[in-house]
Scaffold this active site. Structure first.
Site, PDB file in Angstrom:
ATOM      1  N   ARG A   1       0.750  -1.258  -0.157  1.00 24.88           N
ATOM      2  CA  ARG A   1       0.273  -0.021  -0.127  1.00 24.88           C
ATOM      3  C   ARG A   1       0.870   1.258  -0.019  1.00 24.88           C
ATOM      4  O   ARG A   1       0.688   2.255  -0.743  1.00 24.88           O
ATOM      5  CB  ARG A   1      -0.974   0.038   1.344  1.00 24.88           C
ATOM      6  CG  ARG A   1      -1.911   1.222   1.230  1.00 24.88           C
ATOM      7  CD  ARG A   1      -2.952   0.830   2.270  1.00 24.88           C
ATOM      8  NE  ARG A   1      -2.460   1.132   3.608  1.00 24.88           N
ATOM      9  CZ  ARG A   1      -3.296   0.799   4.694  1.00 24.88           C
ATOM     10  NH1 ARG A   1      -4.480   0.491   4.643  1.00 24.88           N
ATOM     11  NH2 ARG A   1      -2.559   0.808   5.897  1.00 24.88           N
TER      12      ARG A   1
ATOM     13  N   LYS B   1      -2.952   7.329   1.138  1.00 26.26           N
ATOM     14  CA  LYS B   1      -2.798   7.167   2.547  1.00 26.26           C
ATOM     15  C   LYS B   1      -1.971   8.470   2.990  1.00 26.26           C
ATOM     16  O   LYS B   1      -0.967   8.226   3.222  1.00 26.26           O
ATOM     17  CB  LYS B   1      -2.307   5.954   3.075  1.00 26.26           C
ATOM     18  CG  LYS B   1      -2.561   5.863   4.734  1.00 26.26           C
ATOM     19  CD  LYS B   1      -2.375   4.488   5.397  1.00 26.26           C
ATOM     20  CE  LYS B   1      -2.465   4.137   6.884  1.00 26.26           C
ATOM     21  NZ  LYS B   1      -3.641   4.562   7.495  1.00 26.26           N
TER      22      LYS B   1
ATOM     23  N   ARG C   1       9.221  27.116  -0.059  1.00 20.47           N
ATOM     24  CA  ARG C   1       7.548  26.960  -0.296  1.00 20.47           C
ATOM     25  C   ARG C   1       6.990  27.139  -1.628  1.00 20.47           C
ATOM     26  O   ARG C   1       7.260  28.418  -2.217  1.00 20.47           O
ATOM     27  CB  ARG C   1       6.855  27.728   1.027  1.00 20.47           C
ATOM     28  CG  ARG C   1       5.521  27.380   0.833  1.00 20.47           C
ATOM     29  CD  ARG C   1       4.882  28.314   2.077  1.00 20.47           C
ATOM     30  NE  ARG C   1       3.413  27.828   2.297  1.00 20.47           N
ATOM     31  CZ  ARG C   1       2.500  28.137   1.469  1.00 20.47           C
ATOM     32  NH1 ARG C   1       2.634  29.290   0.414  1.00 20.47           N
ATOM     33  NH2 ARG C   1       1.312  27.756   1.564  1.00 20.47           N
TER      34      ARG C   1
END
Length: 286
Positions: free
Chosen positions: A52, A147, A100
């Site tokens: 996964r 996830k 960023r």
């Protein structure tokens, strides 16, 4: 004595562990994770968690330089260093530090972090008493099969469950239950059919969920992977949840109304016992 944790190739005391404030996991939630149970000092269903993890990484186009063998070694070293008998190992992979900017950096250096938590898994009191759940609107994004560490909606849902005296919150979308904030959702309907939401972008592919469906097929239990409504859950014989850190927990009430006779049901109890026995046998022979 503090825990030993893993950060980017180093095992060190938790108080010395540091990650850059420019890490994209911190700035954007640009990261994925896995939680693997530890039973009798051994990893449970680790291959499923690696599978996964690979899928989640692939879906967000995030490369990882640590091979599976290296990830296993990290997990096993942490278990040994922290003397974990029962508990979990948390693994977190972010895109790493960069100036960023919303767009992916061209050559990321992923951040890999792992740590352990010791906790009782087999003798959880909730396994004997069952747990209460509430239902809440599912306000998450549309790629729940990844996830991701971006879990603010689940955090808010879990806090609402705690505020209302429940253990878990089931999230509801278009009139049907998708999953719990940190678990997969099951019912045993009035005809004895095991039902759960089918796989797709609307839910996470639970590793324990997959194991329980396999056990159900081996036991000859009829399975229907199709959605169920809150009303259908109220009318069910049983309800239960699965998660790596909880195995199988019976659900005895939903929004304050009893499920079945209001006690842990035989199917959930049997699944829990079967799963634990199989997990112990598999880990002992590994």
């Amino acid at each position: 004595m503090s825990r030993i944790v893993y950060v980017n190739g180093a095992f060190e005391p938790e108080e010395d562990a540091k990650v850059s404030i420019f890490d994209r996991g911190f700035l954007f939630g640009d990261a994925v994770y896995e939680v693997t149970a530890v039973l009798d000092g051994r990893l449970i269903d680790f291959a499923g968690h690696l599978e996964r993890l690979d899928r989640s990484l692939g879906e967000i186009d995030l490369p990882l330089s640590v091979p599976h063998e290296g990830l296993r070694e990290i997990h096993e070293t942490l278990i040994a260093e922290n003397k974990v008998v029962e508990g979990i190992v948390y693994l977190h992979v972010s895109r790493g530090p960069a100036e960023r900017d919303f767009a992916y950096p061209p050559s990321p250096t992923p951040t890999v972090v792992a740590f352990t938590q010791s906790r009782p898994l087999v003798d959880q009191p909730q396994a004997k008493t069952g747990v209460a759940v509430i239902t809440i609107p599912d306000i998450r994004w549309k790629r729940r099969d990844i996830k991701s560490t971006s879990m603010l909606a689940q955090v808010m849902g879990k806090q609402e469950a705690k505020r209302r005296g429940a253990y878990e919150a089931w999230m509801v979308e278009d009139g049907v239950v998708t999953e719990g904030t940190s678990s997969s959702a099951f019912i045993v309907d009035a005809n004895g059919v095991l039902r759960t939401q089918p796989l797709g972008p609307q839910i996470l592919s639970g590793v324990t969920r997959r194991a329980i469906l396999r056990l159900a097929r081996e036991d000859g239990i009829r399975i229907e992977e199709r959605p169920f409504s809150v009303d259908e859950a109220h009318q069910a014989r049983e309800a239960f949840m699965t998660a790596a850190s909880a195995f199988v927990l019976p659900i005895v009430s939903i929004d304050g109304s009893a499920v079945g006779n209001g006690e842990p049901g035989p199917v959930a109890r049997a699944f829990r016992a079967h799963y634990i026995a199989e997990a112990r046998a598999a880990s002992a022979s590994a």
